[in-house]
Design an enzyme around this catalytic site. Structure first.
Site, mmCIF file in Angstrom:
data_model
loop_
_atom_site.group_PDB
_atom_site.id
_atom_site.type_symbol
_atom_site.label_atom_id
_atom_site.label_comp_id
_atom_site.label_asym_id
_atom_site.label_seq_id
_atom_site.Cartn_x
_atom_site.Cartn_y
_atom_site.Cartn_z
ATOM 1 N N SER A 8 8.737 10.236 -6.876
ATOM 2 C CA SER A 8 7.559 9.598 -7.444
ATOM 3 C C SER A 8 7.571 9.654 -8.960
ATOM 4 O O SER A 8 7.170 8.706 -9.645
ATOM 5 C CB SER A 8 6.281 10.264 -6.919
ATOM 6 O OG SER A 8 6.123 10.014 -5.542
ATOM 7 N N GLY A 50 -2.355 7.150 1.096
ATOM 8 C CA GLY A 50 -1.166 7.871 1.529
ATOM 9 C C GLY A 50 -0.346 8.337 0.350
ATOM 10 O O GLY A 50 0.893 8.289 0.371
ATOM 11 N N GLU A 108 -5.350 10.944 1.669
ATOM 12 C CA GLU A 108 -4.181 11.546 2.300
ATOM 13 C C GLU A 108 -4.615 12.405 3.475
ATOM 14 O O GLU A 108 -5.761 12.861 3.549
ATOM 15 C CB GLU A 108 -3.419 12.393 1.260
ATOM 16 C CG GLU A 108 -2.116 13.029 1.723
ATOM 17 C CD GLU A 108 -1.124 12.031 2.275
ATOM 18 O OE1 GLU A 108 -1.226 11.758 3.491
ATOM 19 O OE2 GLU A 108 -0.265 11.536 1.533
ATOM 20 N N PHE A 135 -5.107 6.919 7.691
ATOM 21 C CA PHE A 135 -5.294 5.466 7.563
ATOM 22 C C PHE A 135 -5.078 4.745 8.887
ATOM 23 O O PHE A 135 -5.279 3.542 8.985
ATOM 24 C CB PHE A 135 -4.431 4.866 6.462
ATOM 25 C CG PHE A 135 -2.990 5.318 6.404
ATOM 26 C CD1 PHE A 135 -2.187 5.405 7.531
ATOM 27 C CD2 PHE A 135 -2.420 5.636 5.170
ATOM 28 C CE1 PHE A 135 -0.871 5.795 7.458
ATOM 29 C CE2 PHE A 135 -1.091 6.028 5.085
ATOM 30 C CZ PHE A 135 -0.313 6.108 6.233
ATOM 31 N N HIS A 174 7.181 1.420 4.589
ATOM 32 C CA HIS A 174 8.529 1.592 5.142
ATOM 33 C C HIS A 174 8.620 2.798 6.075
ATOM 34 O O HIS A 174 9.613 2.955 6.786
ATOM 35 C CB HIS A 174 9.589 1.649 4.034
ATOM 36 C CG HIS A 174 9.603 2.931 3.249
ATOM 37 N ND1 HIS A 174 10.650 3.269 2.418
ATOM 38 C CD2 HIS A 174 8.727 3.960 3.151
ATOM 39 C CE1 HIS A 174 10.427 4.441 1.857
ATOM 40 N NE2 HIS A 174 9.269 4.876 2.292
#
Length: 347
Positions: A164, A187, A210, A238, A256
Protein backbone atom coordinates in the site's frame (compact mmCIF):
# COMPACT_ATOMS: atom_id res chain seq x y z
CA UNK A 1 14.48 -50.08 -25.26
CA UNK A 2 14.55 -48.17 -28.53
CA UNK A 3 17.71 -46.68 -29.92
CA UNK A 4 18.11 -42.90 -29.76
CA UNK A 5 17.00 -41.03 -32.85
CA UNK A 6 19.82 -40.31 -35.25
CA UNK A 7 20.69 -36.74 -36.14
CA UNK A 8 21.22 -36.21 -39.86
CA UNK A 9 24.49 -34.57 -40.92
CA UNK A 10 24.10 -30.80 -40.87
CA UNK A 11 20.97 -30.99 -38.70
CA UNK A 12 21.37 -29.05 -35.43
CA UNK A 13 21.18 -31.12 -32.27
CA UNK A 14 18.03 -30.66 -30.18
CA UNK A 15 18.46 -27.98 -27.53
CA UNK A 16 17.01 -28.73 -24.09
CA UNK A 17 14.21 -26.32 -23.05
CA UNK A 18 16.42 -24.36 -20.67
CA UNK A 19 13.78 -21.73 -19.88
CA UNK A 20 11.27 -24.43 -18.97
CA UNK A 21 13.87 -26.19 -16.83
CA UNK A 22 14.56 -22.94 -14.97
CA UNK A 23 10.83 -22.37 -14.43
CA UNK A 24 10.43 -25.84 -12.96
CA UNK A 25 13.26 -25.28 -10.49
CA UNK A 26 12.45 -21.65 -9.62
CA UNK A 27 11.06 -22.66 -6.21
CA UNK A 28 14.57 -23.54 -5.07
CA UNK A 29 15.69 -19.95 -5.36
CA UNK A 30 12.47 -18.71 -3.75
CA UNK A 31 13.13 -20.82 -0.68
CA UNK A 32 16.76 -19.73 -0.48
CA UNK A 33 15.59 -16.10 -0.54
CA UNK A 34 13.09 -16.90 2.25
CA UNK A 35 15.93 -18.31 4.37
CA UNK A 36 18.14 -15.30 3.60
CA UNK A 37 15.42 -12.95 4.83
CA UNK A 38 14.46 -15.13 7.81
CA UNK A 39 18.07 -15.10 9.02
CA UNK A 40 18.40 -11.34 8.60
CA UNK A 41 21.42 -11.67 6.31
CA UNK A 42 20.54 -8.81 3.90
CA UNK A 43 20.71 -6.31 6.77
CA UNK A 44 24.06 -7.75 7.88
CA UNK A 45 25.50 -7.45 4.37
CA UNK A 46 24.25 -3.88 4.09
CA UNK A 47 26.64 -3.11 6.97
CA UNK A 48 29.63 -4.51 5.06
CA UNK A 49 31.22 -7.58 3.49
CA UNK A 50 31.12 -10.68 5.71
CA UNK A 51 32.89 -14.06 5.52
CA UNK A 52 30.60 -17.06 5.82
CA UNK A 53 32.04 -18.00 9.25
CA UNK A 54 31.02 -14.63 10.64
CA UNK A 55 27.55 -14.87 9.07
CA UNK A 56 27.12 -18.36 10.52
CA UNK A 57 27.92 -17.14 14.02
CA UNK A 58 25.62 -14.13 13.67
CA UNK A 59 22.70 -16.29 12.49
CA UNK A 60 23.26 -19.41 14.57
CA UNK A 61 23.75 -21.62 11.53
CA UNK A 62 26.36 -24.09 10.29
CA UNK A 63 28.95 -22.55 7.95
CA UNK A 64 29.16 -25.28 5.31
CA UNK A 65 25.47 -25.59 4.35
CA UNK A 66 24.99 -21.83 4.76
CA UNK A 67 27.87 -21.28 2.33
CA UNK A 68 26.12 -23.46 -0.26
CA UNK A 69 22.85 -21.55 0.04
CA UNK A 70 24.64 -18.20 -0.22
CA UNK A 71 26.68 -19.43 -3.17
CA UNK A 72 23.45 -20.18 -5.05
CA UNK A 73 22.15 -16.69 -4.30
CA UNK A 74 25.40 -15.24 -5.65
CA UNK A 75 24.79 -17.16 -8.88
CA UNK A 76 21.23 -15.78 -8.94
CA UNK A 77 22.51 -12.19 -8.48
CA UNK A 78 20.67 -11.73 -5.18
CA UNK A 79 23.88 -11.11 -3.20
CA UNK A 80 27.54 -10.69 -4.22
CA UNK A 81 30.96 -12.04 -3.31
CA UNK A 82 34.26 -10.15 -3.37
CA UNK A 83 37.72 -11.36 -4.37
CA UNK A 84 38.42 -12.36 -0.77
CA UNK A 85 35.44 -14.74 -0.76
CA UNK A 86 33.36 -12.54 1.53
CA UNK A 87 29.67 -12.13 0.84
CA UNK A 88 28.53 -8.63 -0.06
CA UNK A 89 25.37 -6.70 -0.72
CA UNK A 90 24.36 -5.89 -4.28
CA UNK A 91 22.01 -2.98 -5.05
CA UNK A 92 19.09 -5.44 -5.17
CA UNK A 93 20.00 -6.90 -1.76
CA UNK A 94 18.83 -3.72 -0.05
CA UNK A 95 15.25 -4.50 -1.07
CA UNK A 96 15.36 -7.56 1.21
CA UNK A 97 16.45 -5.54 4.24
CA UNK A 98 13.78 -4.07 6.55
CA UNK A 99 15.17 -0.52 6.43
CA UNK A 100 14.61 0.01 2.70
CA UNK A 101 11.56 2.23 1.98
CA UNK A 102 10.41 -0.25 -0.71
CA UNK A 103 11.52 -3.36 1.18
CA UNK A 104 10.21 -6.70 -0.10
CA UNK A 105 11.08 -8.43 3.16
CA UNK A 106 7.48 -8.60 4.40
CA UNK A 107 6.28 -9.93 1.06
CA UNK A 108 8.84 -12.74 1.25
CA UNK A 109 7.84 -13.53 4.84
CA UNK A 110 4.14 -13.69 3.94
CA UNK A 111 4.06 -15.32 0.52
CA UNK A 112 6.73 -17.95 1.22
CA UNK A 113 5.46 -18.86 4.67
CA UNK A 114 4.21 -22.48 4.84
CA UNK A 115 0.64 -21.23 5.33
CA UNK A 116 0.46 -19.96 1.75
CA UNK A 117 3.19 -22.18 0.31
CA UNK A 118 1.36 -25.40 1.17
CA UNK A 119 -1.85 -24.19 -0.46
CA UNK A 120 -0.32 -24.75 -3.88
CA UNK A 121 -0.27 -28.49 -3.20
CA UNK A 122 -4.08 -28.47 -3.58
CA UNK A 123 -4.20 -26.68 -6.95
CA UNK A 124 -4.95 -29.87 -8.89
CA UNK A 125 -7.79 -30.66 -6.50
CA UNK A 126 -9.13 -27.12 -6.90
CA UNK A 127 -9.22 -27.53 -10.67
CA UNK A 128 -11.25 -30.71 -10.21
CA UNK A 129 -13.73 -29.62 -7.53
CA UNK A 130 -13.77 -25.83 -7.68
CA UNK A 131 -12.98 -25.19 -4.02
CA UNK A 132 -10.11 -22.77 -3.42
CA UNK A 133 -6.76 -24.46 -2.78
CA UNK A 134 -6.22 -22.55 0.49
CA UNK A 135 -9.58 -23.79 1.80
CA UNK A 136 -8.84 -27.37 0.75
CA UNK A 137 -5.42 -27.33 2.44
CA UNK A 138 -6.37 -25.60 5.69
CA UNK A 139 -10.10 -26.30 6.03
CA UNK A 140 -10.85 -22.58 6.28
CA UNK A 141 -11.16 -19.61 3.95
CA UNK A 142 -8.24 -17.17 3.74
CA UNK A 143 -9.74 -14.25 5.66
CA UNK A 144 -11.50 -16.52 8.18
CA UNK A 145 -8.16 -18.15 8.97
CA UNK A 146 -6.39 -14.80 9.36
CA UNK A 147 -9.13 -13.47 11.63
CA UNK A 148 -8.23 -16.22 14.14
CA UNK A 149 -4.44 -16.43 13.61
CA UNK A 150 -2.72 -13.31 14.94
CA UNK A 151 0.71 -14.27 13.56
CA UNK A 152 -0.69 -14.85 10.07
CA UNK A 153 -2.69 -11.62 10.31
CA UNK A 154 0.45 -9.67 11.19
CA UNK A 155 2.42 -11.18 8.28
CA UNK A 156 -0.42 -10.32 5.91
CA UNK A 157 -0.85 -6.81 7.33
CA UNK A 158 2.89 -6.11 7.11
CA UNK A 159 2.98 -7.30 3.51
CA UNK A 160 -0.12 -5.31 2.53
CA UNK A 161 1.16 -2.22 4.31
CA UNK A 162 4.38 -2.34 2.30
CA UNK A 163 2.45 -2.75 -0.95
CA UNK A 164 0.00 0.00 0.00
CA UNK A 165 2.84 2.36 0.79
CA UNK A 166 4.62 1.72 -2.51
CA UNK A 167 1.55 1.66 -4.76
CA UNK A 168 -0.29 4.28 -2.74
CA UNK A 169 2.52 6.80 -3.09
CA UNK A 170 1.95 6.67 -6.86
CA UNK A 171 -1.85 6.46 -6.84
CA UNK A 172 -2.45 9.40 -4.50
CA UNK A 173 -0.80 11.75 -7.00
CA UNK A 174 -3.77 11.13 -9.29
CA UNK A 175 -6.50 11.72 -6.68
CA UNK A 176 -7.39 15.29 -5.70
CA UNK A 177 -10.32 16.08 -3.40
CA UNK A 178 -11.65 19.41 -2.14
CA UNK A 179 -11.54 20.38 1.55
CA UNK A 180 -14.63 19.19 3.37
CA UNK A 181 -14.83 15.94 1.37
CA UNK A 182 -15.37 12.70 3.28
CA UNK A 183 -13.49 9.68 1.93
CA UNK A 184 -14.39 6.08 2.76
CA UNK A 185 -11.83 3.33 2.16
CA UNK A 186 -13.91 0.15 1.86
CA UNK A 187 -11.93 -2.89 2.99
CA UNK A 188 -8.94 -0.64 3.58
CA UNK A 189 -6.86 -2.92 5.83
CA UNK A 190 -4.83 -1.03 8.42
CA UNK A 191 -5.57 2.41 6.99
CA UNK A 192 -2.22 3.15 5.35
CA UNK A 193 -3.67 4.06 1.94
CA UNK A 194 -6.41 6.23 3.44
CA UNK A 195 -3.81 8.03 5.57
CA UNK A 196 -1.75 8.86 2.48
CA UNK A 197 -4.84 10.28 0.76
CA UNK A 198 -5.75 12.42 3.77
CA UNK A 199 -2.18 13.71 3.96
CA UNK A 200 -2.24 14.60 0.25
CA UNK A 201 -5.67 16.31 0.50
CA UNK A 202 -5.76 18.77 3.44
CA UNK A 203 -9.16 19.50 4.90
CA UNK A 204 -10.61 16.10 3.99
CA UNK A 205 -11.80 13.48 6.46
CA UNK A 206 -11.72 9.70 6.18
CA UNK A 207 -13.58 6.61 7.34
CA UNK A 208 -11.93 3.19 7.26
CA UNK A 209 -14.48 0.41 6.82
CA UNK A 210 -12.99 -2.97 7.68
CA UNK A 211 -13.72 -6.28 9.38
CA UNK A 212 -13.00 -6.63 13.10
CA UNK A 213 -9.35 -7.63 13.32
CA UNK A 214 -7.48 -10.18 15.42
CA UNK A 215 -4.82 -7.49 15.87
CA UNK A 216 -6.14 -4.01 16.59
CA UNK A 217 -3.06 -2.33 15.14
CA UNK A 218 -3.31 0.31 12.45
CA UNK A 219 -0.88 2.29 10.35
CA UNK A 220 0.95 4.91 12.48
CA UNK A 221 0.07 7.72 10.07
CA UNK A 222 -3.58 6.64 10.15
CA UNK A 223 -3.52 6.63 13.96
CA UNK A 224 -2.15 10.16 13.83
CA UNK A 225 -5.05 11.16 11.59
CA UNK A 226 -7.46 9.64 14.13
CA UNK A 227 -5.88 11.69 16.92
CA UNK A 228 -6.41 14.79 14.77
CA UNK A 229 -10.09 13.81 14.33
CA UNK A 230 -9.58 13.52 10.59
CA UNK A 231 -10.18 9.75 10.48
CA UNK A 232 -12.35 7.14 12.11
CA UNK A 233 -13.09 3.41 11.86
CA UNK A 234 -16.33 1.57 11.14
CA UNK A 235 -16.26 -2.19 11.60
CA UNK A 236 -18.32 -4.59 9.57
CA UNK A 237 -18.51 -6.82 6.50
CA UNK A 238 -19.21 -5.38 3.06
CA UNK A 239 -20.99 -8.66 2.33
CA UNK A 240 -23.67 -7.51 4.79
CA UNK A 241 -23.73 -3.72 4.46
CA UNK A 242 -21.69 -0.69 3.46
CA UNK A 243 -22.05 2.54 5.45
CA UNK A 244 -23.51 5.62 3.82
CA UNK A 245 -22.62 9.27 4.29
CA UNK A 246 -19.32 9.51 2.38
CA UNK A 247 -18.67 11.68 -0.68
CA UNK A 248 -15.97 9.40 -2.08
CA UNK A 249 -15.88 5.58 -1.96
CA UNK A 250 -12.54 3.87 -2.55
CA UNK A 251 -11.99 0.18 -3.32
CA UNK A 252 -8.23 -0.34 -3.40
CA UNK A 253 -7.28 -3.86 -4.53
CA UNK A 254 -10.51 -5.26 -3.08
CA UNK A 255 -12.35 -6.89 -5.96
CA UNK A 256 -9.49 -9.10 -7.11
CA UNK A 257 -9.89 -10.98 -3.83
CA UNK A 258 -13.28 -12.31 -4.93
CA UNK A 259 -15.13 -14.03 -7.75
CA UNK A 260 -17.83 -12.22 -9.73
CA UNK A 261 -20.73 -13.37 -7.54
CA UNK A 262 -19.04 -12.02 -4.41
CA UNK A 263 -18.11 -8.78 -6.17
CA UNK A 264 -21.75 -8.25 -7.16
CA UNK A 265 -22.80 -8.55 -3.51
CA UNK A 266 -20.29 -5.86 -2.50
CA UNK A 267 -21.40 -3.56 -5.30
CA UNK A 268 -25.10 -4.06 -4.58
CA UNK A 269 -24.55 -3.29 -0.89
CA UNK A 270 -22.58 -0.20 -1.87
CA UNK A 271 -25.31 1.03 -4.20
CA UNK A 272 -27.89 0.77 -1.41
CA UNK A 273 -25.72 3.10 0.70
CA UNK A 274 -25.50 5.88 -1.90
CA UNK A 275 -27.54 9.06 -2.04
CA UNK A 276 -26.77 9.57 -5.72
CA UNK A 277 -23.97 12.14 -6.05
CA UNK A 278 -21.03 10.13 -4.75
CA UNK A 279 -17.88 9.44 -6.75
CA UNK A 280 -16.44 5.93 -6.58
CA UNK A 281 -12.94 4.74 -7.41
CA UNK A 282 -11.79 1.20 -8.08
CA UNK A 283 -8.01 0.86 -7.79
CA UNK A 284 -6.70 -2.41 -9.16
CA UNK A 285 -4.51 -4.09 -11.72
CA UNK A 286 -6.13 -4.18 -15.14
CA UNK A 287 -5.21 -7.52 -16.68
CA UNK A 288 -5.14 -6.11 -20.21
CA UNK A 289 -2.67 -3.32 -19.44
CA UNK A 290 0.35 -3.44 -21.71
CA UNK A 291 2.66 -3.96 -18.72
CA UNK A 292 0.60 -6.75 -17.08
CA UNK A 293 1.88 -9.80 -19.02
CA UNK A 294 3.26 -12.67 -16.96
CA UNK A 295 3.17 -10.54 -13.82
CA UNK A 296 -0.56 -10.13 -14.23
CA UNK A 297 -1.22 -13.80 -14.89
CA UNK A 298 1.02 -14.78 -11.97
CA UNK A 299 -1.02 -12.53 -9.68
CA UNK A 300 -4.23 -13.96 -11.14
CA UNK A 301 -3.16 -17.52 -10.26
CA UNK A 302 -2.24 -16.40 -6.75
CA UNK A 303 -5.72 -14.97 -6.28
CA UNK A 304 -7.22 -18.18 -7.67
CA UNK A 305 -5.40 -20.47 -5.24
CA UNK A 306 -5.43 -18.38 -2.09
CA UNK A 307 -8.71 -16.47 -2.14
CA UNK A 308 -10.74 -17.77 -5.07
CA UNK A 309 -10.53 -14.31 -6.67
CA UNK A 310 -9.22 -13.12 -10.02
CA UNK A 311 -7.61 -10.26 -11.88
CA UNK A 312 -9.86 -8.56 -14.45
CA UNK A 313 -9.50 -6.44 -17.54
CA UNK A 314 -10.90 -2.91 -17.58
CA UNK A 315 -13.70 -4.19 -19.81
CA UNK A 316 -14.54 -6.98 -17.35
CA UNK A 317 -14.67 -4.47 -14.50
CA UNK A 318 -16.95 -2.20 -16.53
CA UNK A 319 -19.24 -5.12 -17.38
CA UNK A 320 -19.44 -6.12 -13.72
CA UNK A 321 -20.26 -2.54 -12.75
CA UNK A 322 -22.95 -2.26 -15.43
CA UNK A 323 -24.59 -5.45 -14.17
CA UNK A 324 -25.01 -3.86 -10.74
CA UNK A 325 -26.27 -0.46 -11.87
CA UNK A 326 -23.06 1.53 -12.20
CA UNK A 327 -21.36 3.20 -15.15
CA UNK A 328 -17.64 3.58 -15.80
CA UNK A 329 -16.49 7.18 -16.19
CA UNK A 330 -12.75 6.79 -16.83
CA UNK A 331 -9.77 4.47 -16.49
CA UNK A 332 -6.46 6.12 -15.63
CA UNK A 333 -3.19 4.12 -15.77
CA UNK A 334 -0.55 4.99 -13.16
CA UNK A 335 3.19 4.49 -12.90
CA UNK A 336 2.45 1.54 -10.58
CA UNK A 337 0.97 -1.87 -11.51
CA UNK A 338 -2.57 -0.58 -10.85
CA UNK A 339 -4.99 1.73 -12.68
CA UNK A 340 -7.73 3.96 -11.30
CA UNK A 341 -11.26 3.31 -12.57
CA UNK A 342 -13.78 6.00 -11.64
CA UNK A 343 -17.46 5.04 -11.67
CA UNK A 344 -20.84 6.21 -10.39
CA UNK A 345 -24.38 5.00 -9.99
CA UNK A 346 -26.09 4.96 -13.39
CA UNK A 347 -29.07 7.27 -13.87
Amino acid sequence: MSAPAEVSPGQPAAVPPFKLMAQIAAYRTSQCIRVLVELGIPALLEQGARPVAELAIATGTQPQPLDRVLNHLVNEDVIGRDDQGRYTALPVTAYLAPEHPQSLRNWVACELDPLLWRSWESLTDQLRCGTTAFDLTHGSAFFDWHAQDSAAQKRFDDQMNGASRGIGAVVVRELDFAPGTTLMDVGGGNGSFLAQLLEKNPGTEGLLFELPRSIEAYDPQFEQMRQQNRADIAKGSFFETVPGGADIYLFSRVFHDFNDDAARIILNNTKRALAGNERLFLIDMMANDANAGARGSSQDIFMLTQLGGRERTAEEFSHLLAETGFETLSVTPTASPVSILEFRAAD
